[in-house]
Scaffold this active site. Structure first.
Site, PDB file in Angstrom:
ATOM      1  CD  GLU A  87       6.113  63.740 -43.037  1.00  0.00           C
ATOM      2  OE1 GLU A  87       6.248  64.695 -43.825  1.00  0.00           O
ATOM      3  OE2 GLU A  87       7.009  63.356 -42.273  1.00  0.00           O
ATOM      4  CE  LYS A 266       9.342  67.389 -45.081  1.00  0.00           C
ATOM      5  NZ  LYS A 266       8.517  66.370 -44.423  1.00  0.00           N
ATOM      6  CG  ASP A 282       0.953  82.934 -48.787  1.00  0.00           C
ATOM      7  OD1 ASP A 282       1.492  81.850 -49.101  1.00  0.00           O
ATOM      8  OD2 ASP A 282       1.122  83.981 -49.431  1.00  0.00           O
ATOM      9  CG  HIS A 379       7.985  58.167 -40.642  1.00  0.00           C
ATOM     10  ND1 HIS A 379       7.535  59.407 -40.245  1.00  0.00           N
ATOM     11  CD2 HIS A 379       7.973  58.168 -41.982  1.00  0.00           C
ATOM     12  CE1 HIS A 379       7.278  60.124 -41.317  1.00  0.00           C
ATOM     13  NE2 HIS A 379       7.526  59.402 -42.385  1.00  0.00           N
TER      14      HIS A 379
END
Ligand code: MEV
Length: 402
Positions: A87, A266, A282, A379
Site C-alpha cells: 500500500e 486497520k 506469521d 494517499h
C-alpha cells in the site's frame, strides 16, 4: 543485541529523494550490509527452489516492495524499521509520524514475557466442574510433564510456566502457558498440547478433543506509549493544538463505535503487518490475536487511544504480539534474515516493541491526516505514483499501447 552502527543513523534526511542504489549504499554504512545482503535486497531473498521446500505445489515466488521506516526512536534506541507492504504511503506516513514522536522523546515500550498458550480440550465429561477440580489438583504433575516435553527450550531459559484449568458447560479446557523465548512458539505449544492430552483426558475422566495453541495470546502483550508536543502536529492550515484535539476526537469516535474501531485498527495493522511480514513472521497469527484482543471485553475496541496530557498528545497501544526471531521461515528466507539485520534485533520481545511502535506511528499518521486534510490528498498522490508503475513496460508484450 543492538546494531551499534545504527546508534544515530536512522534519520537519513532526504532518503526518499535518493535513488534505490543510493539508499542501499546509505543503509550499507548504517546497518553494516555486505555485498551479499545487497544482492538479497535485489533478488527479494527467496528463490524458487527454496520456495519449493517451504510450501507444497510451489510454482514461483511472490514479491512485495520492501522499504525502511525512518526516524524511529524506541526506548532511546534508533532503529531502522523494515516494512514489506503493497500500500502506497504506509512507509512514508509511519516515518513522518515517528519524526513527530521523536520530538516528544520517542516511543516508550514494554512487553510481557514471551508466553504462548496451548489449549487442550477435553470432551464427554460428566461433570466439568469436578473434572476441573481434579485437573487443578494435578497441576504440578502436568506442569512437570509439559516442561519435560521441551528440554531444548528449557536449556535456553524457557519452558512451561503455568497450568490453568477452565470449565465450560460441556467441556473442560486446560491451558498450558509456555515461555517460548525467541521463538514464535506455535510448534512448541502444539507439541506440548499433544504430549499432555492423554494424561489430561484420564485425569478429567473424558476424551481429548482439540489440542492446539490459542492465537489470543494475551499473556504475550506489548505496550507502547508516544508523546507528541502539540506544536509538532501543526499542518499547513491548522495549528498544533487543533490537530491534537482532532486526533483525540478521532480516538473517541473509535472508542464509541466498533465500525470506526475496525478501520482505526486497520491503520495500526498497516504498520504492524508490514514489519511482521518483512521479518518472516506469521502475520495471520498476529492479526488473529490483535482482533480477538480488541474484542475481548465483549465489544470491539481500538487497540490504541489518544489523549491530551499536559498539553501534549499522548497515545497508548496494547496488543498481543507473537513473534519469533528464530525458527519458522527465518531458516529459509534470506530476505527475512536481512530484515532482522536491518532492525538490529535478535530478541523477539524487543522486535515486538518495535513492531508495536510502527503500529502506533501508522495510527498517528492516519488520524492526523483524517483530522486535517483528509486521507485522500497524500494517499492519492502516492497512489498515482504506484499506478504509473503498472503501465506496461513492454506494450508489445501486453498488447496495449503506451
Ligand atoms: C488505510 O489503509 C488506513 C486508514 O483507513 C486508517 C484509519 O482510518 O484510521 C487511513
Amino acid at each position: 543485541m543492538s546494531n551499534e552502527a545504527q546508534k544515530d543513523g536512522t534519520r537519513i534526511p532526504g532518503f526518499y529523494r535518493l535513488s534505490i542504489r543510493e539508499r542501499r549504499s546509505a543503509l550499507r554504512g548504517i546497518a553494516d550490509l555486505t555485498d551479499q545482503d545487497l544482492e538479497t535486497l535485489e533478488r527479494g531473498g527467496l528463490d524458487t527452489g527454496t520456495a519449493d521446500k517451504i510450501v507444497e505445489n510451489a510454482v514461483g515466488v511472490y514479491a512485495l516492495p520492501l522499504g525502511v521506516g525512518l526516524n524511529f526512536l524506541v526506548n532511546q534506541r534508533d532503529v531502522l524499521v523494515p516494512m514489506a507492504v503493497e500500500e502506497p504511503s504506509v512507509i512514508a506516513a509511519a516515518s513522518n509520524a515517528a519524526r513527530m514522536v521523536r520530538e516528544g522523546g520517542g516511543f516508550i515500550a514494554e512487553a510481557d514475557e514471551p508466553v504462548m498458550t496451548a489449549q487442550i480440550e477435553i470432551v464427554d465429561v460428566a461433570d466439568p466442574d469436578a473434572s476441573a477440580s481434579r485437573l487443578q489438583a494435578a497441576a504440578a504433575e502436568l506442569l512437570a510433564l509439559a516442561h519435560a516435553t521441551l528440554p531444548r527450550l528449557a536449556e535456553r531459559g524457557g519452558g512451561a510456566r503455568e497450568i490453568e484449568v477452565r470449565a465450560h458447560p460441556r467441556r473442560v479446557v486446560v491451558h498450558v502457558h509456555v515461555d517460548c523465548r525467541n521463538a514464535m512458539g506455535a510448534n512448541m505449544v502444539n507439541t506440548v498440547a499433544e504430549a499432555l492430552a492423554d494424561r489430561v483426558a484420564a485425569l478429567a475422566g473424558g476424551r481429548s478433543g482439540l489440542r492446539i495453541l490459542t492465537n489470543l495470546c494475551d499473556r504475550r502483550c506489548v505496550r507502547v506509549r508516544a508523546r507528541v508536543p502539540a506544536a509538532a502536529l501543526a499542518s499547513k492550515t491548522m495549528d498544533g493544538a487543533a490537530v491534537r484535539d482532532g486526533i483525540v476526537a478521532a480516538s473517541r469516535f473509535a472508542e464509541d463505535d466498533p465500525y470506526r474501531a475496525a478501520t482505526h485498527n486497520k491503520g495500526i495493522m498497516n504498520g504492524v503487518d508490514a514489519v511482521v511480514i518483512a521479518t518472516g513472521n506469521d502475520w495471520r497469527g498476529v492479526e488473529a490475536g490483535a482482533h480477538a484482543f480488541a474484542a475481548a471485553s465483549g465489544r470491539y475496541r481500538p487497540l490504541a487511544t489518544w489523549r491530551v496530557e499536559n498539553g501534549d498528545l499522548v497515545g497508548r497501544l496494547e496488543m498481543p504480539m507473537a513473534l519469533g526471531t528464530v525458527g519458522g521461515t527465518l531458516h529459509a528466507h534470506a530476505g527475512a534474515r536481512l530484515a532482522l539485520k536491518l532492525v538490529g534485533v535478535t530478541d523477539a520481545t524487543e522486535l515486538g516493541m518495535i513492531v508495536a511502535s510502527a503500529g502506533l506511528a501508522s495510527n498517528l499518521a492516519a488520524l492526523r491526516a483524517l483530522a486535517t486534510d483528509g486521507i485522500q490528498r497524500g494517499h492519492m498522490a502516492l497512489h498515482r505514483r504506484s499506478s504509473a508503475a503498472s503501465l506496461p513496460a513492454h506494450p508489445q508484450v501486453s498488447g496495449g499501447s503506451p
